[in-house]
Design an enzyme around this catalytic site. Structure first.
Site, mmCIF file in Angstrom:
data_model
loop_
_atom_site.group_PDB
_atom_site.id
_atom_site.type_symbol
_atom_site.label_atom_id
_atom_site.label_comp_id
_atom_site.label_asym_id
_atom_site.label_seq_id
_atom_site.Cartn_x
_atom_site.Cartn_y
_atom_site.Cartn_z
ATOM 1 N N TYR A 1 0.832 -1.200 0.000
ATOM 2 C CA TYR A 1 0.000 0.000 0.000
ATOM 3 C C TYR A 1 0.873 1.258 0.000
ATOM 4 O O TYR A 1 1.397 1.679 1.030
ATOM 5 C CB TYR A 1 -0.934 0.021 1.205
ATOM 6 C CG TYR A 1 -1.851 -1.181 1.313
ATOM 7 C CD1 TYR A 1 -2.196 -1.940 0.192
ATOM 8 C CD2 TYR A 1 -2.368 -1.569 2.544
ATOM 9 C CE1 TYR A 1 -3.034 -3.037 0.286
ATOM 10 C CE2 TYR A 1 -3.211 -2.670 2.652
ATOM 11 C CZ TYR A 1 -3.530 -3.399 1.516
ATOM 12 O OH TYR A 1 -4.361 -4.492 1.638
ATOM 13 N N HIS B 1 0.192 -12.399 1.528
ATOM 14 C CA HIS B 1 -0.539 -11.446 0.687
ATOM 15 C C HIS B 1 -0.555 -11.904 -0.773
ATOM 16 O O HIS B 1 0.476 -11.910 -1.443
ATOM 17 C CB HIS B 1 0.124 -10.073 0.797
ATOM 18 C CG HIS B 1 -0.749 -8.942 0.339
ATOM 19 N ND1 HIS B 1 -0.288 -7.642 0.280
ATOM 20 C CD2 HIS B 1 -2.033 -8.908 -0.062
ATOM 21 C CE1 HIS B 1 -1.259 -6.862 -0.139
ATOM 22 N NE2 HIS B 1 -2.336 -7.607 -0.363
#
Length: 329
Positions: free
Chosen positions: A56, A141
């Protein structure tokens, strides 16, 4: 704000959790002051669970979140981050990261790494960016294209970290159901962060993943409940799963919106509440990028939703007939 256990250990989540991709400049930039204001508002409304990832904003979300949480009592919140992408500096690069969705300078590049060493290096780097001595939950992830290495190398590394007490819970975060189901059935993970696959528009998680999680005592955190924004505000040009919404999907969302409005309920309130009807779902993770969005989310979380709305959604085949719903199940 109500809390729920994550897995069978001591980890927990507030039923409404904060997703930090927005303050990592997802799609458009957010200033440091606005990010801090957003986080402060989240704390004020009672949110105590925060999720982030190196992905992010190339670490920006972790840095902003860490700067905020370092000033709060450590026992009063939980934080999760993710492993699987290492950030490698790119000195001299003057471009941006918008190709990956983030309005930040491309000061690093992402390198996939689901090795045991990669897990440790990723977590160490995250802790440095956060400025914290520990996180509570670590997710693998998006190991879609790295399934075997993730199962063979990354998962055992996370299991060791949990056994050593470095983290309290481990899991996998993905926007598909097949591989997370395999993790649930073949490993001893605590949680699945499931993005976009158990929503008003997509209940594919109901087929195998959620029943398996319920049997195994694995907690599901429902992310992407607006399917990239379509269920928050359906209109031509809305995103659905990170791309322009196909016309049939947009029309279905508009039908849901009209039905919700007839019952006096905003569509986004129903969308955020729906996943919590399933007993395997411990919390809903919302990506929040402004103080207004936080206040709105907290207000909607308290909004009464009539049983008749869920019944009509079922009757009109807008949600699966066997989908558990809040209140009646």
């Amino acid at each position: 704000m109500q809390r729920a256990a994550v897995g069978r250990g001591t980890a927990w989540t507030t039923r409404l959790a904060f997703g930090s991709a927005g303050i990592g400049n997802l799609y458009t930039a957010v200033t440091d002051d606005d990010a801090a204001r957003t986080l402060s508002t989240a704390w004020d409304v009672g949110i105590r669970s925060f999720d982030t990832a190196p992905h992010y904003g190339l670490g920006l979300a972790e840095r902003r979140l860490g700067a905020f949480l370092r000033e709060r009592p450590r026992a009063e919140y939980t934080i999760s981050t993710k492993v699987g992408r290492l950030l490698v500096p790119t000195p001299g690069n003057t471009g941006d990261d918008l190709a990956n969705g983030f309005a930040v300078p491309a000061t690093s590049r992402r390198v996939w790494d689901f090795s045991a060493d990669g897990v440790r290096r990723s977590l160490d780097a995250s802790l440095e960016r956060l400025g914290l001595d520990r996180v509570d939950i670590v997710y693998l992830h998006d190991p879609d294209d790295h399934a075997e290495q993730a199962l063979r190398e990354a998962y055992p590394a996370l299991e060791r970290l949990r056994a050593e007490g470095v983290v309290r819970a481990i899991g996998v975060g993905m926007n598909q159901t097949a591989l997370p189901t395999r993790f649930v059935t073949d490993t001893d993970i605590d949680a699945v962060l499931l993005a976009g696959r158990y929503t008003l528009l997509d209940q594919s998680g109901l087929a195998e993943l959620l029943p398996a999680a319920a049997r195994r005592g694995t907690s599901v955190i429902a992310g992407g409940v607006f399917n990239s924004g379509l269920l928050a505000d359906p209109h031509p040009g809305s995103r659905y799963d990170y791309a322009a919404a196909p016309a049939p999907v947009l029309q279905r969302a508009l039908r849901m919106r009209d039905l919700c409005e007839r019952h006096g309920v905003p569509l986004r309130a129903a969308a955020a509440r729906f996943p919590l009807g399933h007993p395997a779902v411990a919390g809903v993770l919302l990506g929040l990028r402004s103080a207004w969005e936080v206040t709105d989310a907290a207000t909607l979380a308290e909004r009464e939703i009539p049983d008749a709305l869920w019944e009509e959604l079922r009757a009109r085949h807008l949600i699966a007939s066997d989908a558990p719903v809040p209140g009646r199940g």
